[in-house]
Scaffold this motif. Sequence first.
Motif, PDB file in Angstrom:
ATOM      1  N   LYS A 175       1.753  -6.029  -1.737  1.00  0.00           N
ATOM      2  CA  LYS A 175       2.099  -7.196  -0.864  1.00  0.00           C
ATOM      3  C   LYS A 175       1.133  -8.190  -0.352  1.00  0.00           C
ATOM      4  O   LYS A 175      -0.399  -7.591  -0.081  1.00  0.00           O
ATOM      5  CB  LYS A 175       2.358  -6.583   1.190  1.00  0.00           C
ATOM      6  N   GLN A 176       1.056  -9.138   0.383  1.00  0.00           N
ATOM      7  CA  GLN A 176       0.887 -10.562   0.341  1.00  0.00           C
ATOM      8  C   GLN A 176      -0.493 -10.512   2.061  1.00  0.00           C
ATOM      9  O   GLN A 176       0.596  -9.148   2.539  1.00  0.00           O
ATOM     10  CB  GLN A 176       0.662 -11.443   0.964  1.00  0.00           C
ATOM     11  N   MET A 177      -0.948 -10.522   2.074  1.00  0.00           N
ATOM     12  CA  MET A 177      -1.563 -10.416   3.932  1.00  0.00           C
ATOM     13  C   MET A 177      -1.736 -11.648   4.560  1.00  0.00           C
ATOM     14  O   MET A 177      -1.034 -11.958   3.748  1.00  0.00           O
ATOM     15  CB  MET A 177      -3.132 -10.597   3.655  1.00  0.00           C
ATOM     16  N   GLY A 178      -1.368 -10.715   5.949  1.00  0.00           N
ATOM     17  CA  GLY A 178      -0.782 -11.535   6.884  1.00  0.00           C
ATOM     18  C   GLY A 178      -1.089 -12.182   8.054  1.00  0.00           C
ATOM     19  O   GLY A 178      -2.440 -10.664   7.961  1.00  0.00           O
ATOM     20  N   GLU A 179      -0.604 -12.531   8.757  1.00  0.00           N
ATOM     21  CA  GLU A 179      -1.403 -12.425  10.795  1.00  0.00           C
ATOM     22  C   GLU A 179       0.253 -13.008  11.459  1.00  0.00           C
ATOM     23  O   GLU A 179       1.052 -13.352  10.353  1.00  0.00           O
ATOM     24  CB  GLU A 179      -1.589 -13.644  10.403  1.00  0.00           C
ATOM     25  N   ALA A 180       0.488 -12.734  12.234  1.00  0.00           N
ATOM     26  CA  ALA A 180       1.968 -12.170  12.994  1.00  0.00           C
ATOM     27  C   ALA A 180       0.875 -12.356  14.439  1.00  0.00           C
ATOM     28  O   ALA A 180       0.501 -12.136  14.895  1.00  0.00           O
ATOM     29  CB  ALA A 180       2.327 -11.212  12.864  1.00  0.00           C
TER      30      ALA A 180
END
Length: 825
Positions: A103-108
Amino acid sequence: MKKTPFLLGLLSLCTAAADAQNRSTAALPETFTGASPRISASAQSSPREEVSFNFGWKFYLGSANDAKSIAFDDSRWRDVDLPHDFQIEMPWDKAAHGNRGFKQMGEAWYRKTFEADPGWKGKRILLDFEGIMYVGDVYVNEKFVGKTDYGYLGFDADITKLVSYEGKNVVAVYCSTQKFENSRWYTGGGLYRNVWLTLKDSVSVARNGIFITTPKATDRSAEVSVQVEVEGLRGRKHNVSIEAKIFAPDGTLAGQSKAAAPAKTKKRTEEALLPAVTLASPQLWSCETPRLYTAEITLADNGKIVDRVTEQFGVRTLEFSKDFGFKLNGKKVFLKGVANHHDLGAVGVAAYDRAIERYFKRLKEFGYNHVRTSHNPYSKSFLRLADKHGILVTDELFDKWSQQYTGGRVPFADLWCTALPEWVKRDRNHPSVILWSLGNELQIVEDWTGFPTGDWGVTGYRILDVLLKRYDPTRLTTVAMFPARANAVTKEDPDFNVKVIPPELATVTDISSFNYRYMSYGDYLKHAPDMIIYQSEATSNELLAPYFGMDRERMVGLAYWGAVEYWGESSGYPRKGWAYSFFNHALEPFPQAYLIKTAFSNEPLVHIGVADDKSETKEVNDIIVGKIPISSHWNRQEGKSYDIYTYTNAEEVELLVNGKSIGTKKNDTANITGRNIILWEKAPYSAGAVTAIARNAGKEAARHTLETTGKAVALKMEVENPADWRADGLDLQYVKVYAVDKAGRTVPATSGEVTFEVSGAARLIAVDNGDHSSDELFAGSKRMLHNGFALAILRSTQTPGAVKVKATTAGLKSAEKTLKTMNND
């Protein structure tokens, strides 16, 4: 241990910071408790209110400028309820890192709008986040109010002065998974645990402020000690009384105690120890009888009740010794466990109670009694349910003592002295928690030991140990060791099998925990004979050898690494995670699970597994891992021969193909690598049935049969908890679907896509099939059959009612059921 000025100075600083943020036989006068999902307001009238803040959030994946602003337009954001793992919803990406589950890293961002009740005026208002993954920042009405730099632990924020009674209030939460190198496994992302709004008086029980112990406990009597930490006393004179009532598992009053809080203090909080309560004929907590008491704590100021909370606990004692390993309530218990990461299959890391509970039920069904929380604190619900189901827990705080592996946002030196008190105070009342683990595999790289002391973590451990025992002096501590020798000698070093000397840190921890290398423990004890040994990780590739290879009379126990498939730490795409397991991520057992059960359970057992392919192996952490692909079905190719394994705890097994015996073989119990495993090489296949009959002293003890099935004609639906589905908006229902022949037998080779339809008082939140290599996502309503199996996960609404579930596949008769959710009484 002598406390040097350096050590005392560090501990003084850390205790202050924590307050600011809110080998011989060792017989422990043990802490014992369980816990409700939080220190909860009593059912009786109380000024304290605990309001779930899990519902009605807006969510956006990505960065969002000015998202903390009250005026920000979030109308196009997605509606979500908590708990929520946004990363499990993201696409699988072959280009992403396998350690983080492809899974790609992300912010939310998450936002929640609410109106304040005028009745809140005059009370303190706190927002309590049980966890934000992996790091997070919280804003209320545009003002920063708190953060987490290590999302496995929670925090609260006092928002009393920021709440508006004239219009809407907005909570905005930023979260990030950080960079891929900041974790060695799948972390998930977002508001993955509960969020609460707490309303209470200024004079109240402090956060995690109850500490219950049983200094003495037998089946004849027990002494219960209650300590209460009170806040709101500083700077004013008070007349505060503290009362504790102890209720037995059946709800009857078993005892009570009362004391006064200090009238004046200059400290932010005061810890008051109440007179001990004596219980006659207590009901002891154990794996077999996990009985829980409840302590009701009431604070009164000048006679007026200002706070009332309850905390569950269990009466029990712990003992560890180099002579007997571990005793619970004076009885020898060998830990038979798993060491896994915290994700829960198709829901990712979202901490649903039902997902956790089915995990415990499956483990207990197969004879397990233990979980090590690798390598971080699990949810509060996890420990509460471990208390309920009688699971013994090694509670672990960190992986490496390094910024890289503890969130990546702040140096480890700035983290440990606040994380540790939050963790210990949160978990210390759980009877399930028997051992604190402060770290994992840190002694092979000096930068992972946290402190620049040049002694492979020995001084660092002593610092953490002293701080921990400030808040819980009743339990022992450990650190799990990498499979290396003293002075970080690893498998690649020529001295590895010559100088078999235990790592330096293992010789000073209360319990000596070793990941793997059970065959070295005898040599280790020659150098450090007072060590109390626990195999904190055992490789599943070696099957029962790590269990039978230990001195089970004198050692503590073991935990099989990755016994349940988890996301991340993949051996390579398309596998999305660890796959050398006894159960798939949907908790369906592989045949090898029954082999472990032959040792972990006293139940007479035999189980057939047929080899599908050659063994796969891989080296991880200087250890060979892998497994032979084996399945339990008798739909094979005519004219071929197959290796058949029979797993049994009986003396011998006879194998029959279509009623014809092909021989009887003894269980070689003297062979630790082959015990309980009987191999039948190149057994001829013929459609019909293969049967294994296990015998003791010539008498049948157990049997297992695999039958050749017919063609699949229908779907069969099974529901896991049809009579206990709560309409609280949080409870899950697991609906299993199998492709079956006309006799109702599962046909494993059946292909096809299952479509689930759900209507009524629940919604479909995930679909699954247990295939760790599938590129399908869990969102949606369709899933391919895998081994003739598919799974739907439903989440109840907050209104009781009927729920209709239907599953269809082209060419097969559909399956449907009508279920009911019930009031959460």
